[in-house]
Design an enzyme around this catalytic site. Structure first.
Site, PDB file in Angstrom:
ATOM      1  N   ARG A 293       0.843  -1.188   0.000  1.00  0.00           N
ATOM      2  CA  ARG A 293       0.000   0.000   0.000  1.00  0.00           C
ATOM      3  C   ARG A 293       0.880   1.241   0.000  1.00  0.00           C
ATOM      4  O   ARG A 293       1.965   1.228   0.595  1.00  0.00           O
ATOM      5  CB  ARG A 293      -0.864   0.078   1.268  1.00  0.00           C
ATOM      6  CG  ARG A 293      -2.183  -0.660   1.201  1.00  0.00           C
ATOM      7  CD  ARG A 293      -3.173   0.000   0.247  1.00  0.00           C
ATOM      8  NE  ARG A 293      -4.424  -0.723   0.173  1.00  0.00           N
ATOM      9  CZ  ARG A 293      -4.679  -1.744  -0.645  1.00  0.00           C
ATOM     10  NH1 ARG A 293      -3.759  -2.183  -1.487  1.00  0.00           N
ATOM     11  NH2 ARG A 293      -5.868  -2.329  -0.656  1.00  0.00           N
TER      12      ARG A 293
ATOM     13  N   GLU B 234      -1.849   8.020  -4.109  1.00  0.00           N
ATOM     14  CA  GLU B 234      -2.143   7.620  -5.496  1.00  0.00           C
ATOM     15  C   GLU B 234      -3.591   7.960  -5.859  1.00  0.00           C
ATOM     16  O   GLU B 234      -4.430   8.007  -4.966  1.00  0.00           O
ATOM     17  CB  GLU B 234      -1.868   6.114  -5.686  1.00  0.00           C
ATOM     18  CG  GLU B 234      -2.781   5.207  -4.878  1.00  0.00           C
ATOM     19  CD  GLU B 234      -2.408   3.734  -5.014  1.00  0.00           C
ATOM     20  OE1 GLU B 234      -1.242   3.372  -4.813  1.00  0.00           O
ATOM     21  OE2 GLU B 234      -3.324   2.953  -5.313  1.00  0.00           O
TER      22      GLU B 234
ATOM     23  N   HIS C  89      -0.770   0.367  -9.626  1.00  0.00           N
ATOM     24  CA  HIS C  89      -1.568  -0.467  -8.705  1.00  0.00           C
ATOM     25  C   HIS C  89      -2.305  -1.589  -9.472  1.00  0.00           C
ATOM     26  O   HIS C  89      -3.534  -1.648  -9.453  1.00  0.00           O
ATOM     27  CB  HIS C  89      -2.567   0.401  -7.923  1.00  0.00           C
ATOM     28  CG  HIS C  89      -3.024  -0.251  -6.646  1.00  0.00           C
ATOM     29  ND1 HIS C  89      -3.357   0.465  -5.524  1.00  0.00           N
ATOM     30  CD2 HIS C  89      -3.223  -1.562  -6.334  1.00  0.00           C
ATOM     31  CE1 HIS C  89      -3.736  -0.373  -4.568  1.00  0.00           C
ATOM     32  NE2 HIS C  89      -3.662  -1.606  -5.034  1.00  0.00           N
TER      33      HIS C  89
HETATM   34  C1  8YV Z   1      -7.110  -3.947  -5.742  1.00  0.00           C
HETATM   35  C2  8YV Z   1      -5.465  -4.397  -3.863  1.00  0.00           C
HETATM   36  O1  8YV Z   1      -7.082  -4.052  -7.104  1.00  0.00           O
HETATM   37  O2  8YV Z   1      -6.744  -6.228  -3.132  1.00  0.00           O
HETATM   38  C3  8YV Z   1      -6.072  -5.242  -2.813  1.00  0.00           C
HETATM   39  O3  8YV Z   1      -5.895  -4.930  -1.627  1.00  0.00           O
HETATM   40  O4  8YV Z   1      -4.666  -3.587  -3.585  1.00  0.00           O
HETATM   41  C4  8YV Z   1      -5.838  -4.585  -5.282  1.00  0.00           C
HETATM   42  O5  8YV Z   1      -5.927  -5.954  -5.552  1.00  0.00           O
HETATM   43  C5  8YV Z   1      -7.340  -2.497  -5.383  1.00  0.00           C
HETATM   44  O6  8YV Z   1      -7.324  -2.289  -4.030  1.00  0.00           O
HETATM   45  C6  8YV Z   1      -8.663  -2.008  -5.967  1.00  0.00           C
HETATM   46  O7  8YV Z   1      -9.754  -2.365  -5.185  1.00  0.00           O
END
Ligand code: 8YV
Length: 324
Positions: A239, A268, A286
């Site tokens: 993150r 972001e 991401h």
């Molecule tokens: C998502 C992610 O695509 O699952 C997660 O925590 O970071 C990614 O797989 C993103 O968060 C969009 O919802």
């Protein structure tokens, strides 16, 4: 009468069709951008929501949404949720674990390879038309096979990366986590538990796979970067906010570490401008979980979490316990 739900962002048509069998659905296939105010106002008109990691469901939002019953995040991470506040309001929270583990681990490895072997940097050089002859040291990078990977955060995705590293690339795997894995899991990943400091000082490649929280904010800042080897690489698929991006850009520019691969950023989709100008960093928007089958599985699990809550009183992969 069908319950009203909102799908915050564009999603697969087949997932929408499935939701429409059960709910009166407000979609956002046009991808109209939300402000916090417009999102809160829209959410307040609905009993359920399918969100992504960018859509906040915090105490302020919840205060304006007394009819809200369930929110399904299409992500395994859920730092956009205030789960205790959701529990206090009786709102079921759910996420999408497991379905993205292997795909995300694949991408972590792809980013590690691209970073260590300078793939993006050399590709840009070629596209600029600067390749005129071969040289012995052209884009010579760091070794991956047989080197030491240090994994910070050893949940499902961390373990997926460890398995790839140990069994596929003959790497030595060290890890640090809030809690130690069972002896059985450590053996399966061929992973050795070390302190965070030990990991930073020893690893040739540092991989971040820990969840974001106030406690993990800037887990990697100037002090931690200075503990890493000058030849080391850093990969963040966890993150934004876990790394101090300004400190990282400086360390990269001054070659205090060799290179970084980043799929997530503080604030972001904005990216720290200094990261855009240093050559020794691979930047992706991401997309670690973004294979078509995995994104479909995530969308469908999020949809099923809503359907399950509204038909049976409990989501399939809940983050809290509430009474329907
Ligand atoms: C998502 C992610 O695509 O699952 C997660 O925590 O970071 C990614 O797989 C993103 O968060 C969009 O919802």
């Amino acid at each position: 009468m069908k319950s009203k739900i909102i799908v915050a962002r564009p999603i697969f048509e087949e997932t929408l069709d499935r939701l429409r069998e059960h709910f009166d659905v407000t979609d956002n296939q046009a991808d109209v951008a939300w402000t916090k105010t417009s999102w809160t106002q829209a959410l307040a008109q609905h009993a359920g929501a399918l969100t992504t990691g960018s859509d906040p469901v915090d105490a302020e939002v919840l205060k304006a949404c007394p009819s809200l019953k369930a929110v399904a995040n299409m992500a395994v991470g859920y730092n956009n949720f205030d789960v205790p506040a959701m529990t206090a309001k009786g709102v079921q929270a759910s996420n999408t674990p497991d379905v993205l583990t292997e795909t995300t681990a694949d991408f972590g490895f792809a980013l590690l390879m691209a970073t260590a072997r300078r793939i993006a940097e050399s590709e840009h050089y070629l596209r600029r038309g600067e390749w005129t002859q071969w040289r012995y040291d052209m884009f010579a990078g760091a070794e991956v096979h047989g080197s030491t990977i240090g994994i910070l955060g050893m949940g499902r995705i961390g373990q997926g990366i460890a398995r790839r590293a140990a069994h596929g690339f003959g790497m030595k795997v060290i890890y640090h986590n809030r809690s130690r894995l069972s002896a059985e899991s450590e053996a399966e990943c061929k992973a050795t538990y070390v302190s965070k400091e030990g990991l930073l000082k020893t690893a040739d490649h540092v991989m971040l796979v820990l969840p974001y929280s106030a406690a993990s904010h800037h887990t990697i800042g100037a002090a931690e970067l200075s503990q890493m080897k000058p030849s080391a690489t850093l990969v963040n698929i966890a993150r934004g906010g876990i790394v101090d991006d300004a400190a990282l850009a400086l360390a990269l520019r001054e070659k205090r570490i060799a290179a970084a691969g980043l799929d997530v950023f503080e604030g972001e989709p904005k990216v720290h401008p200094d990261l855009l100008t240093v050559p020794n960093v691979v930047l992706t928007p991401h997309i670690a979980s973004s294979s078509i089958p995995t994104r479909l599985a995530m969308a469908n699990l999020a949809a099923d979490n809503l359907i399950s809550y509204f038909t049976q009183g409990k989501s399939i992969t809940p983050l809290n316990t509430v009474t329907a």
